[in-house]
Design an enzyme around this catalytic site. Structure first.
Site, mmCIF file in Angstrom:
data_model
loop_
_atom_site.group_PDB
_atom_site.id
_atom_site.type_symbol
_atom_site.label_atom_id
_atom_site.label_comp_id
_atom_site.label_asym_id
_atom_site.label_seq_id
_atom_site.Cartn_x
_atom_site.Cartn_y
_atom_site.Cartn_z
ATOM 1 N N LYS A 15 -5.006 7.904 20.612
ATOM 2 C CA LYS A 15 -4.190 8.299 21.763
ATOM 3 C C LYS A 15 -4.416 7.285 22.869
ATOM 4 O O LYS A 15 -5.514 6.798 23.073
ATOM 5 C CB LYS A 15 -4.557 9.695 22.263
ATOM 6 C CG LYS A 15 -4.426 10.783 21.203
ATOM 7 C CD LYS A 15 -4.946 12.105 21.724
ATOM 8 C CE LYS A 15 -4.928 13.156 20.632
ATOM 9 N NZ LYS A 15 -5.853 12.819 19.524
ATOM 10 N N ASP A 25 -10.157 7.348 16.310
ATOM 11 C CA ASP A 25 -9.430 7.129 17.547
ATOM 12 C C ASP A 25 -9.261 5.641 17.812
ATOM 13 O O ASP A 25 -9.962 4.804 17.241
ATOM 14 C CB ASP A 25 -10.169 7.784 18.725
ATOM 15 C CG ASP A 25 -10.024 9.299 18.720
ATOM 16 O OD1 ASP A 25 -9.156 9.798 17.992
ATOM 17 O OD2 ASP A 25 -10.788 9.974 19.433
ATOM 18 N N MET A 65 -11.600 6.474 31.813
ATOM 19 C CA MET A 65 -10.138 6.340 31.705
ATOM 20 C C MET A 65 -9.467 6.429 33.077
ATOM 21 O O MET A 65 -8.438 7.082 33.247
ATOM 22 C CB MET A 65 -9.581 7.411 30.760
ATOM 23 C CG MET A 65 -10.143 7.333 29.351
ATOM 24 S SD MET A 65 -9.774 8.781 28.327
ATOM 25 C CE MET A 65 -10.890 10.009 29.040
#
Length: 472
Positions: A269, A247, A382
């Site tokens: 992502k 990632d 996030m």
């Protein structure tokens, strides 16, 4: 890297050592072990060098250095105690594109003599690029204690058996699996340690007929960023991987620890930008494992905490693919620790809650009333792009506007930034931040200025946003 690490063959190649003292003796000793054809140039030489010449191990020119001595040489070592001569030799060798080493003068060298752990044919070389030779020597001494002497016999018998393994196991990934299984089994090492060479060869042959394990997926949490926070198990599996799907939150320093010839594939992502769709990632894990590969799925933090690791494993279960899980230090734990913020504290918070700022469009809404309870710590993963929503929802549901908050950007890394303030300022605190940012809301944030211990140069202490300070 200041120097490219390389092992070069110098057997029977002509090498020149300028100097006749103890330092020259040490350099000559290493060159002789590698089979070099050595010429020593010096007006006077020590007894040890003279004895080697008397035994026809090297040639001595009893003279000061002259430019013609360098002709037809492949490698040159300047080991005199006269800097002017050493500099002249280095310049001359550079002009003639010869490898040159000047003792104790790294700036004049085109190659460095490393500290060596010799278990030939296994040779480990350690170099600091001339910056810390004593440190390199201490590392070598440590490695000497870790590498058993019989590892040389292990390498030798493996080299003799390689052709046989290639004949029987034609697929490269399965051959690697065979060797990993063989070296990981203590039986072979034990036989060699006892000098039972024939039994060792029989053992290797017997293992050729055994079924080689099929592919497997290792789901690994890489931690919040600092490579030293990787678990030992994670590092071991990363060193065995055929392919690694990683990632975007996995740091470059961690990727550098993956086995050099493994394939690296980014499936990262970001908000609104899926480099590879999750469904395709799941499919690739299955496909690579079914090809017999050792697959590592490398995720930032811990794979089971907002990492979608469970979703990926469900796909593997349905496809009948074997897997294992290696937990990682989750961002909440790692980043808060490096910022000096304990997530719980008897005087400030009796519980901690983790939530994510990114949820499925049709997902359940957060219970803001429960999240706004005082004397608990709220950690939002996030959440930077939703800072305004987080602030307003917590205030509406009763969280005090003066509740301390912290934003930790790129936590545990040397470019970590920690910005603290209060809940009423949350929407403005992260204005200049980019990348992975963790939000911590709760009274424990007050301890950051007291307990902060990790002090990268760019952000020595947790501080309020300069923009907000100037306004106050």
């Amino acid at each position: 890297m200041d120097y490219f690490p390389i092992f070069t063959k110098i057997k029977d190649r002509h090498c020149l050592v300028v100097g006749g003292g103890d330092i020259a003796v040490r350099k000559v000793h290493l060159l002789l072990k590698a089979g070099a054809a050595i010429t020593v140039c010096a007006p006077e030489v020590c007894e040890s060098l003279q004895q080697k010449a008397d035994n026809n191990q090297l040639t001595i020119i009893h003279d000061v250095f002259k430019d013609e001595f360098i002709e037809d040489k492949w490698l040159v070592i300047a080991a005199t105690n006269q800097r002017e001569i050493n500099e002249h030799i280095a310049k001359l060798a550079e002009q003639k594109q010869l490898l040159v080493n000047v003792v104790d003068e790294p700036s004049l060298c085109t190659f460095i003599m490393p500290s060596i752990v010799d278990r030939s044919p296994i040779v480990v070389a350690i170099s600091s690029g001339g910056k810390a030779p004593v440190l390199a020597r201490l590392i070598r001494e440590r490695l000497e204690t870790l590498l058993p002497m019989h590892i040389a016999r292990l390498a030798k018998i493996s080299g003799e058996f390689r052709h046989r393994v290639k004949q029987v196991i034609t697929k490269e990934s399965l051959r690697r699996r065979y060797w990993e299984k063989l070296f990981g089994n203590g039986t072979l090492a034990s036989l060699l340690q006892k000098g039972q060479m024939q039994k060792a060869q029989d053992f290797m042959e017997a293992n050729l007929t055994e079924e080689i394990a099929q592919g497997e997926v290792a789901l690994i949490g890489a931690g919040p960023g600092d490579p030293s926070l990787l678990t030992l198990r994670a590092l071991q599996l990363m060193q065995q991987a055929d392919i690694v799907l990683y990632d975007r939150l996995v740091s470059k320093e961690i990727l550098d620890l993956v086995r050099r010839d493994a394939d690296l594939m980014s499936v990262g992502k970001a908000a609104g930008n899926h480099e590879v769709e999750q469904s395709r990632t799941n499919q690739m894990l299955v496909e690579f494992a079914q090809q017999g590969k050792k697959v590592v799925r490398l995720k930032g933090g811990d794979s089971f905490i907002f990492g979608r690791g469970g979703e990926e494993l469900e796909e593997l279960v349905e496809a009948g693919v074997a897997f294992q899980v290696v937990p990682g230090i989750t961002a909440a734990s790692g980043c808060s620790a490096y910022a000096g913020i304990p997530l719980t504290h008897r005087d400030y918070a009796q519980s901690v809650t983790f939530v994510t700022g990114h949820r499925k469009a049709d997902g359940q809404p957060l219970n803001w009333k429960a999240l706004a309870i005082p004397n608990q710590t709220l950690v939002v993963y996030m959440g930077l792009l939703r800072a305004t929503d987080i602030q307003s929802n917590l205030l509406i549901n009763g969280r005090d506007a003066n509740t301390p908050v912290a934003l930790i950007n790129k936590g545990t890394r040397h470019d970590q930034q920690v910005i603290t303030g209060c809940l009423s300022e949350l929407s403005q605190l992260g204005g200049g931040l980019e990348g992975a940012t963790l939000i911590i809301v709760g009274e424990v944030v007050e301890l950051a200025s007291k307990l902060a211990w990790f002090e990268p140069d760019n952000n020595p202490k947790p501080s309020r946003d300069p923009f907000l300070v100037n306004l106050s």
